[in-house]
Design an enzyme around this catalytic site. Structure first.
Site, PDB file in Angstrom:
ATOM      1  N   LYS A  77     -17.568  -6.707   6.161  1.00  0.00           N
ATOM      2  CA  LYS A  77     -16.452  -7.559   6.712  1.00  0.00           C
ATOM      3  C   LYS A  77     -15.987  -7.152   7.958  1.00  0.00           C
ATOM      4  O   LYS A  77     -15.989  -5.883   8.306  1.00  0.00           O
ATOM      5  CB  LYS A  77     -15.597  -8.028   5.634  1.00  0.00           C
ATOM      6  CG  LYS A  77     -14.634  -6.924   5.271  1.00  0.00           C
ATOM      7  CD  LYS A  77     -13.712  -7.524   4.175  1.00  0.00           C
ATOM      8  CE  LYS A  77     -12.725  -6.368   3.738  1.00  0.00           C
ATOM      9  NZ  LYS A  77     -12.054  -6.802   2.562  1.00  0.00           N
ATOM     10  N   ARG A  86      -2.172  -6.319  -8.495  1.00  0.00           N
ATOM     11  CA  ARG A  86      -1.241  -7.040  -8.395  1.00  0.00           C
ATOM     12  C   ARG A  86      -1.241  -8.216  -9.399  1.00  0.00           C
ATOM     13  O   ARG A  86      -1.077  -7.781 -10.637  1.00  0.00           O
ATOM     14  CB  ARG A  86      -1.084  -7.578  -6.914  1.00  0.00           C
ATOM     15  CG  ARG A  86      -1.012  -6.457  -5.993  1.00  0.00           C
ATOM     16  CD  ARG A  86      -1.408  -7.213  -4.467  1.00  0.00           C
ATOM     17  NE  ARG A  86      -2.775  -7.139  -4.415  1.00  0.00           N
ATOM     18  CZ  ARG A  86      -3.491  -7.514  -3.512  1.00  0.00           C
ATOM     19  NH1 ARG A  86      -2.948  -7.687  -2.364  1.00  0.00           N
ATOM     20  NH2 ARG A  86      -4.854  -7.358  -3.151  1.00  0.00           N
ATOM     21  N   HIS A 123       0.801  -1.151  -0.123  1.00  0.00           N
ATOM     22  CA  HIS A 123      -0.098   0.125  -0.036  1.00  0.00           C
ATOM     23  C   HIS A 123       0.924   1.211  -0.035  1.00  0.00           C
ATOM     24  O   HIS A 123       0.682   2.086  -0.707  1.00  0.00           O
ATOM     25  CB  HIS A 123      -1.040   0.052   1.247  1.00  0.00           C
ATOM     26  CG  HIS A 123      -2.036  -1.086   1.283  1.00  0.00           C
ATOM     27  ND1 HIS A 123      -1.959  -1.850   2.401  1.00  0.00           N
ATOM     28  CD2 HIS A 123      -2.877  -1.539   0.590  1.00  0.00           C
ATOM     29  CE1 HIS A 123      -2.981  -2.671   2.128  1.00  0.00           C
ATOM     30  NE2 HIS A 123      -3.561  -2.481   1.027  1.00  0.00           N
ATOM     31  N   SER A 142      -2.757  -7.901   2.707  1.00  0.00           N
ATOM     32  CA  SER A 142      -3.013  -7.723   4.060  1.00  0.00           C
ATOM     33  C   SER A 142      -3.320  -9.282   4.957  1.00  0.00           C
ATOM     34  O   SER A 142      -2.931  -9.418   5.928  1.00  0.00           O
ATOM     35  CB  SER A 142      -4.167  -6.808   4.582  1.00  0.00           C
ATOM     36  OG  SER A 142      -3.753  -5.464   3.981  1.00  0.00           O
TER      37      SER A 142
HETATM   38  P1  ADP Z   1      -9.844  -4.059  -0.218  1.00  0.00           P
HETATM   39  O1  ADP Z   1     -10.275  -2.652  -0.511  1.00  0.00           O
HETATM   40  O2  ADP Z   1     -10.268  -5.124  -1.351  1.00  0.00           O
HETATM   41  O3  ADP Z   1     -10.120  -4.497   1.209  1.00  0.00           O
HETATM   42  P2  ADP Z   1      -7.283  -3.291   0.608  1.00  0.00           P
HETATM   43  O4  ADP Z   1      -7.511  -2.349   1.487  1.00  0.00           O
HETATM   44  O5  ADP Z   1      -6.336  -4.383   1.186  1.00  0.00           O
HETATM   45  O6  ADP Z   1      -8.228  -3.892  -0.267  1.00  0.00           O
HETATM   46  O7  ADP Z   1      -6.221  -2.533  -0.780  1.00  0.00           O
HETATM   47  C1  ADP Z   1      -6.578  -1.326  -1.230  1.00  0.00           C
HETATM   48  C2  ADP Z   1      -6.159  -1.358  -2.527  1.00  0.00           C
HETATM   49  O8  ADP Z   1      -4.471  -1.770  -2.323  1.00  0.00           O
HETATM   50  C3  ADP Z   1      -6.597  -2.358  -3.512  1.00  0.00           C
HETATM   51  O9  ADP Z   1      -6.766  -1.839  -4.731  1.00  0.00           O
HETATM   52  C4  ADP Z   1      -5.562  -3.484  -3.484  1.00  0.00           C
HETATM   53  O10 ADP Z   1      -5.629  -4.142  -4.791  1.00  0.00           O
HETATM   54  C5  ADP Z   1      -4.407  -2.646  -3.565  1.00  0.00           C
HETATM   55  N1  ADP Z   1      -3.290  -3.523  -2.810  1.00  0.00           N
HETATM   56  C6  ADP Z   1      -3.370  -4.136  -1.615  1.00  0.00           C
HETATM   57  N2  ADP Z   1      -2.073  -4.838  -1.531  1.00  0.00           N
HETATM   58  C7  ADP Z   1      -1.323  -4.370  -2.472  1.00  0.00           C
HETATM   59  C8  ADP Z   1       0.034  -4.711  -2.982  1.00  0.00           C
HETATM   60  N3  ADP Z   1       0.815  -5.595  -2.079  1.00  0.00           N
HETATM   61  N4  ADP Z   1       0.525  -3.887  -3.993  1.00  0.00           N
HETATM   62  C9  ADP Z   1      -0.388  -3.088  -4.746  1.00  0.00           C
HETATM   63  N5  ADP Z   1      -1.570  -2.925  -4.333  1.00  0.00           N
HETATM   64  C10 ADP Z   1      -2.038  -3.438  -3.321  1.00  0.00           C
END
Ligand code: ADP
Length: 163
Positions: A44, A93, A20, A131
């Protein structure tokens, strides 16, 4: 004078990882201001509370001067509108992200026609980082120091001690 280019980067960030942070760094070089928008998430159950996630995101972004973290409730398109932007950043990703992300981008476009989603690909090291993987490794006492900022690694250790 040109209008400030603001981008919003929404997600759950449960917890924030180096993946992130990598996306925020990239976006901070493209936009005047990047706002990480932490979703309350009514659907969730999250591992960290909203307050914890917000604190960890703020701490993790403190060295990026034009980035900040804020939590929000409701539709992300409405929050973007409130912040005065129509640009939404999402990270891409592996191929597995694509279908969900495309669906989300199209749904947001349906909700607000002016919203534009910008996809950024992380650096190679973070391509397979999530995560949920971090939470799983930490829950069995694994070392996550290379995957998340120090404050997150400490918070995960503390949670394990408390449980
Ligand atoms: P969500 O909204 O699906 O719960 P997250 O909060 O984990 O997802 O992530 C927010 C954004 O960051 C999403 O677009 C996710 O694809 C992206 N993301 C999560 N981990 C990574 C990573 N390791 N590298 C790049 N982008 C990521």
């Amino acid at each position: 004078m040109n209008k400030k280019k603001i981008a919003i980067y929404p997600g759950t960030f449960d917890p924030i990882t180096f993946g992130h942070v990598n996306i925020v760094k990239k976006a901070s070089e493209m936009f005047d201001e990047v706002i990480m928008a932490i979703a309350i998430d009514n659907y969730k159950e999250t591992f960290f509370s909203l307050e914890e996630r917000e604190k960890l995101c703020k701490e993790s972004l403190k060295d990026i001067p034009n980035a900040r973290a804020e939590s929000f409730d409701g539709l992300v398109v409405d929050f973007a509108d409130k912040l005065g932007t129509n640009i939404m950043i999402r990270g891409l990703r592996a191929v597995s992200d694509f279908e969900y992300e495309l669906q989300l981008a199209l749904m947001n476009k349906k909700l607000s026609n002016k919203i534009e989603t910008v996809f950024l690909v992380p650096s190679f090291d973070y391509l397979y980082l999530s995560s949920s993987m971090v939470r799983n490794i930490a829950s069995v006492g694994g070392d996550v120091e290379t995957l998340v900022p120090k404050c997150v690694a400490d918070a995960l250790k503390q949670k394990r001690r408390d449980n």
